[in-house]
Design a protein around this motif. Sequence first.
Motif, PDB file in Angstrom:
ATOM      1  N   UNK A  64      57.203  46.424   8.426  1.00 30.45           N
ATOM      2  CA  UNK A  64      57.531  46.516   7.016  1.00 30.45           C
ATOM      3  C   UNK A  64      56.523  47.445   6.369  1.00 30.45           C
ATOM      4  N   UNK A  65      57.035  48.378   5.578  1.00 25.80           N
ATOM      5  CA  UNK A  65      56.219  49.413   4.967  1.00 25.80           C
ATOM      6  C   UNK A  65      56.338  49.343   3.448  1.00 25.80           C
ATOM      7  N   UNK A  66      55.217  49.619   2.777  1.00 19.02           N
ATOM      8  CA  UNK A  66      55.216  49.744   1.324  1.00 19.02           C
ATOM      9  C   UNK A  66      54.622  51.106   1.007  1.00 19.02           C
ATOM     10  N   UNK A  67      55.362  51.900   0.248  1.00 19.70           N
ATOM     11  CA  UNK A  67      54.933  53.262  -0.101  1.00 19.70           C
ATOM     12  C   UNK A  67      54.571  54.084   1.137  1.00 19.70           C
ATOM     13  N   UNK A  68      55.266  53.856   2.239  1.00 16.34           N
ATOM     14  CA  UNK A  68      55.030  54.602   3.464  1.00 16.34           C
ATOM     15  C   UNK A  68      53.878  54.092   4.304  1.00 16.34           C
ATOM     16  N   UNK A  69      53.181  53.061   3.840  1.00 16.74           N
ATOM     17  CA  UNK A  69      52.055  52.479   4.570  1.00 16.74           C
ATOM     18  C   UNK A  69      52.492  51.201   5.269  1.00 16.74           C
ATOM     19  N   UNK A  70      52.116  51.077   6.538  1.00 11.18           N
ATOM     20  CA  UNK A  70      52.463  49.865   7.270  1.00 11.18           C
ATOM     21  C   UNK A  70      51.766  48.658   6.659  1.00 11.18           C
ATOM     22  N   UNK A  71      52.525  47.602   6.445  1.00 10.89           N
ATOM     23  CA  UNK A  71      52.038  46.367   5.850  1.00 10.89           C
ATOM     24  C   UNK A  71      51.884  45.285   6.914  1.00 10.89           C
ATOM     25  N   UNK A  72      52.992  44.995   7.588  1.00 15.98           N
ATOM     26  CA  UNK A  72      53.038  43.887   8.541  1.00 15.98           C
ATOM     27  C   UNK A  72      54.169  44.165   9.523  1.00 15.98           C
ATOM     28  N   UNK A  73      54.014  43.727  10.739  1.00 16.16           N
ATOM     29  CA  UNK A  73      55.050  43.931  11.735  1.00 16.16           C
ATOM     30  C   UNK A  73      55.292  42.654  12.513  1.00 16.16           C
ATOM     31  N   UNK A  74      56.468  42.544  13.063  1.00 19.57           N
ATOM     32  CA  UNK A  74      56.813  41.360  13.828  1.00 19.57           C
ATOM     33  C   UNK A  74      57.471  41.753  15.145  1.00 19.57           C
ATOM     34  N   UNK A  75      57.192  40.954  16.149  1.00 19.82           N
ATOM     35  CA  UNK A  75      57.843  41.106  17.444  1.00 19.82           C
ATOM     36  C   UNK A  75      57.836  39.723  18.085  1.00 19.82           C
ATOM     37  N   UNK A  76      58.377  39.624  19.290  1.00 20.51           N
ATOM     38  CA  UNK A  76      58.419  38.321  19.954  1.00 20.51           C
ATOM     39  C   UNK A  76      57.018  37.793  20.267  1.00 20.51           C
ATOM     40  N   UNK A  77      56.015  38.660  20.214  1.00 23.14           N
ATOM     41  CA  UNK A  77      54.632  38.253  20.502  1.00 23.14           C
ATOM     42  C   UNK A  77      53.904  37.706  19.274  1.00 23.14           C
ATOM     43  N   UNK A  78      54.492  37.862  18.085  1.00 23.67           N
ATOM     44  CA  UNK A  78      53.851  37.383  16.860  1.00 23.67           C
ATOM     45  C   UNK A  78      53.816  38.465  15.808  1.00 23.67           C
ATOM     46  N   UNK A  79      52.848  38.345  14.897  1.00 24.47           N
ATOM     47  CA  UNK A  79      52.721  39.304  13.802  1.00 24.47           C
ATOM     48  C   UNK A  79      51.592  40.288  14.042  1.00 24.47           C
ATOM     49  N   UNK A  80      51.768  41.486  13.548  1.00 20.53           N
ATOM     50  CA  UNK A  80      50.717  42.488  13.455  1.00 20.53           C
ATOM     51  C   UNK A  80      50.468  42.610  11.961  1.00 20.53           C
ATOM     52  N   UNK A  81      49.278  42.225  11.522  1.00 18.67           N
ATOM     53  CA  UNK A  81      48.969  42.180  10.099  1.00 18.67           C
ATOM     54  C   UNK A  81      47.893  43.215   9.789  1.00 18.67           C
TER      55      UNK A  81
END
Length: 126
Positions: free
Chosen positions: A38-55
Amino acid sequence: MAKSVTKTSAVDPMVERLRAALGSRAFTEQKMFGGTCFMINGNMLIGTSKRGLLVRVGKEAHGEAAARPHARPMEMGGRSMEGYVHVAPEGTATDADLRGWLDRALAFVETLPPKVKSTKAAKKRA
């Protein structure tokens, strides 16, 4: 007559949870790191996959965030990604847990200037 079969991939329930938690905030989604970011203003905010979150928490908040339950420094290709933490699925079991991680990411990413797409990338698409 042949029937057409449409392939549907399983939707990650975390994607729906993040969409709901972001509410009316303007964001985009992009496939990255084997999941959805998930991106806000083109900057990565948070990501999800089966392994969990990338914050994305930023370098200043990295140590505190990585020390929280179910969190650890994010590694990619054997290298630590300072400013990013990985949160195991157990760390986002409740909506309050997820909201806490999302709030940490927003606190950092909202301080960043919007990313402007490079003209090189624009020319490549043309």
